[in-house]
Design an enzyme around this catalytic site. Structure first.
Site, PDB file in Angstrom:
ATOM      1  N   CYS A   1       3.738   4.351  -2.873  1.00  0.00           N
ATOM      2  CA  CYS A   1       2.775   4.103  -1.795  1.00  0.00           C
ATOM      3  C   CYS A   1       3.449   3.433  -0.598  1.00  0.00           C
ATOM      4  CB  CYS A   1       1.635   3.234  -2.323  1.00  0.00           C
ATOM      5  SG  CYS A   1       0.480   2.756  -1.048  1.00  0.00           S
TER       6      CYS A   1
ATOM      7  N   CYS B   1       1.358   0.722   1.140  1.00  0.00           N
ATOM      8  CA  CYS B   1       1.243  -0.557   0.428  1.00  0.00           C
ATOM      9  C   CYS B   1       2.549  -1.337   0.519  1.00  0.00           C
ATOM     10  CB  CYS B   1       0.949  -0.335  -1.061  1.00  0.00           C
ATOM     11  SG  CYS B   1      -0.156   1.008  -1.418  1.00  0.00           S
ATOM     12  N   ASP B   2       3.677  -0.655   0.408  1.00  0.00           N
ATOM     13  CA  ASP B   2       4.931  -1.364   0.171  1.00  0.00           C
ATOM     14  C   ASP B   2       5.972  -1.262   1.281  1.00  0.00           C
ATOM     15  OD1 ASP B   2       3.895  -2.115  -2.291  1.00  0.00           O
ATOM     16  OD2 ASP B   2       4.578  -0.276  -3.241  1.00  0.00           O
TER      17      ASP B   2
END
Ligand code: NAP
Length: 318
Positions: free
Chosen positions: A133, A136-137
């Site tokens: 992701c 997200c990261d």
């Protein structure tokens, strides 16, 4: 007992919930481990009609959820462990709840989950340098080198997006030809921070005492092994439909995608409908998922009114 239970809260499940709630059917919507589905792990959505400037994936999903709630949809968090579609009403067993929930109809909109490469070093480092992701990261890799694995639209999108943070993004793909659409390829190719390592098969995520050090690959042309150095490896190689919990009660294809009667959302069990990516091997877009969620709710209403003729003969013949 509920008139309808919707399992899953991506664009298809939430659209189904909006339509069912608006038809006064008071659906119960079960949110799994990834509420909002794949769009919550996406950045800007540019192709969902109605948002000329684009909209962030999580915001779009939050809006859909609020819209469903506004018309009376009830939400419950939990993981559906098993279902019983062999008798009516249908039963849906959610983790942590003693009694199974009961419903006259069920809409399955459980989507699909990110796939992993299955190579050494990958699972041990999920959340520690390995991710599926970018949204997200990506932030954790400011000024660092990143590898994105895959040759489809997701890989192109993630590679382009990650250049916002990374000093360099290397796209690793197992063939020398990309699967991605031309526009997505062009966008990544125009980005100077994106480097290309095509025709390389990933073999191992290599680490040292500081974390991920790179990806060992086989150069398919020379047959030699190479280490591509990076601090983060983002795996973007597609998804697997979430249908295991159905225990074989619903007809699926060889890859686990639910088979619906063409042009409808009807599964092989009358009163059970499927919409979104869990039954879509071809389009897999937020808007097509939302469209099929609307279809599922309308099919469901028709079924509850007793107006649906269930004829699966053509589908089963295929
Ligand atoms: P995909 O199109 O199925 O592509 C998966 C890629 O991963 C392929 O290039 C595949 O290689 C590679 N791959 C699969 N298993 C692998 C393995 N074990 N080792 C190494 N490589 C592996 O998946 P996707 O990119 O997630 O896209 C899914 C759908 O969503 C598509 O319809 C796409 O158009 C859509 N999508 C659209 C957008 C957008 O328009 N904004 C963004 C993202 C996704 P091969 O090519 O060799 O098979």
């Amino acid at each position: 007992m509920y008139k309808s239970i919707v399992i899953g809260t991506g664009p298809s499940g939430l659209t189904a919930a909006i339509y069912l709630a608006r038809a006064n059917l008071k659906p119960l919507v079960i949110e799994g481990l990834e509420p909002g589905g794949q769009l919550t792990t996406t950045t800007e959505v540019e192709n969902f009609p109605g948002f000329p400037q684009g909209i962030m994936g999580p915001e779009l999903m939050d809006n859909m959820r609020k819209q469903a709630e506004r018309f009376g949809a009830e939400f419950r968090s939990g993981w559906v462990e098993e279902v019983d579609f062999s008798k009516r009403p249908f039963s849906v067993k959610v983790t942590g709840q003693e009694d199974a929930l009961q419903a006259e109809t069920v809409i399955i909109s459980t989507g699909a989950s990110a796939r992993y490469l299955g190579i050494p070093g990958e699972q041990d480092n999920v959340g520690r340098g390995v991710s599926t992701c970018a949204t997200c990261d990506g932030f954790f890799f400011r000024g660092k080198k990143i590898i994105v694995v895959g040759g489809g639209d997701s890989a192109m999108e993630e590679a382009s997006f990650l250049t916002r943070f990374a000093s360099e993004v290397t796209l690793v793909h197992r063939r020398d030809e990309l699967r991605a659409s031309k526009i997505m390829q062009d966008r990544a190719r125009e980005n100077e921070k994106v480097k290309w390592a095509l025709n390389r098969t990933p073999l191992e995520v290599v680490t040292d005492d500081k974390g991920v050090k790179g990806l060992k690959v086989r150069n398919n042309e020379s047959g030699q092994e190479e280490l591509i150095e990076a601090n983060g490896v983002f795996v973007a190689i597609g998804h697997t439909p979430n249908t295991k919990f159905l225990g074989g009660q619903i007809k699926t294809d060889d890859h686990g995608y639910i088979v619906v009667k063409p042009g409808t959302t009807e599964t092989n069990v009358p009163g059970v409908f499927a919409c979104g990516d869990v039954q879509d091997t071809k389009y897999r877009q937020a808007i097509t998922a939302a469209g099929s969620g609307c279809m599922a709710a309308m099919d469901c209403e028709k079924f509850l009114e007793g107006a649906m003729v269930h004829d699966w003969s053509e589908t089963l013949d295929q």
